[in-house]
Design an enzyme around this catalytic site. Structure first.
Site, PDB file in Angstrom:
ATOM      1  N   ILE A 162      -0.495  -2.310  -0.727  1.00 49.73           N
ATOM      2  CA  ILE A 162      -1.084  -1.622  -1.870  1.00 49.73           C
ATOM      3  C   ILE A 162       0.061  -1.038  -2.691  1.00 49.73           C
ATOM      4  CG2 ILE A 162      -3.354  -1.143  -0.873  1.00 49.73           C
ATOM      5  CD1 ILE A 162      -2.480   1.606  -0.107  1.00 49.73           C
ATOM      6  N   ASP A 163      -0.190  -0.865  -3.992  1.00 52.68           N
ATOM      7  CA  ASP A 163       0.860  -0.408  -4.901  1.00 52.68           C
ATOM      8  C   ASP A 163       1.434   0.939  -4.477  1.00 52.68           C
ATOM      9  OD1 ASP A 163       0.361  -2.641  -6.429  1.00 52.68           O
ATOM     10  OD2 ASP A 163      -0.843  -1.585  -7.926  1.00 52.68           O
ATOM     11  N   LYS A 164       2.682   1.160  -4.836  1.00 51.13           N
ATOM     12  CA  LYS A 164       3.350   2.436  -4.556  1.00 51.13           C
ATOM     13  C   LYS A 164       2.540   3.607  -5.105  1.00 51.13           C
ATOM     14  CE  LYS A 164       7.601   4.991  -5.623  1.00 51.13           C
ATOM     15  NZ  LYS A 164       8.940   4.943  -6.264  1.00 51.13           N
ATOM     16  N   ASN A 259      -1.717  -5.907  -9.118  1.00 48.14           N
ATOM     17  CA  ASN A 259      -2.199  -4.936 -10.123  1.00 48.14           C
ATOM     18  C   ASN A 259      -3.569  -5.295 -10.677  1.00 48.14           C
ATOM     19  OD1 ASN A 259       1.151  -4.655 -11.556  1.00 48.14           O
ATOM     20  ND2 ASN A 259       0.303  -3.644  -9.781  1.00 48.14           N
TER      21      ASN A 259
END
Length: 325
Positions: A162-164, A259
């Site tokens: 998962i994104d930062k 994203n």
């Protein structure tokens, strides 16, 4: 005498400055199937066994951001192996090492679930899933420390990312066999990928499915298009609560594109709050308004449905002034 002391201090300051620079990597390899680290490097480097062993001994080899010296360290599909130009750790006896304040842990990971095969943690905002060229702090490294402290040579196997800037459930395998089985059938076995998102504005449709194709620009920005040569992305959403400025959505994705949620909501004019990269003009939370709340998957052997969840952040609730159940 004063001149000598001055020169000595100047050299130490200069050395400290150099030692804190970002590491330089001379090679990066992606793992395509299970292997042991030494054997993997021998195939990739086409060098003598002694020379490859020397890379490990000198602490020049990293797996997903963690320095590894163990020859038979197990590798799994999608691991990233890097070779550093210089050793990643100095000798404890080096005086200059003590001149640099030791790094304090920036994050503490909450364990949501753990058994002999799997461990699920709640990744906080600001922490990478795995390391990058510019940043070594990551969830993989923290879970690695936790597991190896309990059992020597234990390691996590990353199942997804998962994104930062996104918080929430991050799942690792603890066993290479279960990792392989899950990775081979990931899209088939994962039944639910749920997020909560705070977006700008009031949505006309309170429940809908977004279907588009995602492409990437030369500057690494994703964008949505109807061009079928892109990667198909499917996102379902429903409005949980809204006010005049913001909407809290429950989101479920059928595809896990880069994203994806952020790009698709930008495409309909409702950017995720705090997402300057993808069009947001407001940052009421002081963070990206996206949280990975639940993963449900079928066990590849038993068929049991496993569910891992992390509660919606209190700040999301407070912004909309309504409890999310």
């Amino acid at each position: 005498m004063q001149r000598k002391l001055f020169d000595k201090k100047s050299k130490e300051r200069e050395q400290v400055r150099v030692d804190t620079r970002l590491p330089v990597f001379v090679a990066t390899y992606k793992v395509n199937h299970s292997d042991e680290l030494l054997e993997f490097l021998l195939k990739k480097r086409k060098d003598s066994r002694n020379n490859v062993k020397n890379l490990l001994t000198r602490k020049l080899v990293l797996v997903n951001g963690s320095v590894i010296t163990q020859y038979n360290f197990p590798l799994a599909k999608d691991d990233e192996v890097k070779i550093s130009k210089t050793p990643m750790k100095s000798s404890p006896s080096n005086k200059l090492q003590r001149a640099i304040p030791p790094a304090r842990p920036k994050f503490s990971l909450k364990i949501l679930f753990e058994n002999d095969e799997l461990i699920a943690v709640e990744k906080p905002v600001g922490l990478l899933s795995v390391e990058s060229d510019k940043e070594s702090d990551c969830a993989f490294k923290e879970v690695m420390k936790y597991l190896s402290a309990k059992q020597k040579n234990a390691r996590p196997y990353l199942l997804h990312r998962i994104d930062k800037e996104t918080s929430g459930v991050l799942l690792f395998a603890k066993d290479i066999k279960i990792h392989s089985k899950l990775k081979m059938r990931w899209n088939e076995l994962v039944k639910t990928r749920e997020y909560y998102a705070v977006v700008e504005g009031v949505l006309e449709k309170k429940q809908d499915t977004l279907i588009s194709y995602l492409k990437e620009t030369q500057s690494n920005l994703m964008y949505a298009t109807q061009d079928p040569t892109g990667q198909k992305a499917i996102t379902h959403y429903e409005v949980v609560v809204e006010n005049a400025e913001y909407s809290l959505l429950r989101v479920r994705i059928d595809t896990g594109r880069k994203n994806q949620i952020r790009v698709q909501f930008l495409s309909i004019g409702h950017s995720v709050v705090g997402d300057e990269k993808y069009g947001s003009q407001h940052d009421p939370l002081g963070r990206l308004g996206l949280h990975a709340s639940k993963i449900e998957l079928e066990h590849p052997d038993s068929g049991e449905l496993l569910s891992f969840s992390a509660p919606v952040p209190l700040t999301f609730r407070a912004l909309l002034k309504k409890t999310v159940r």
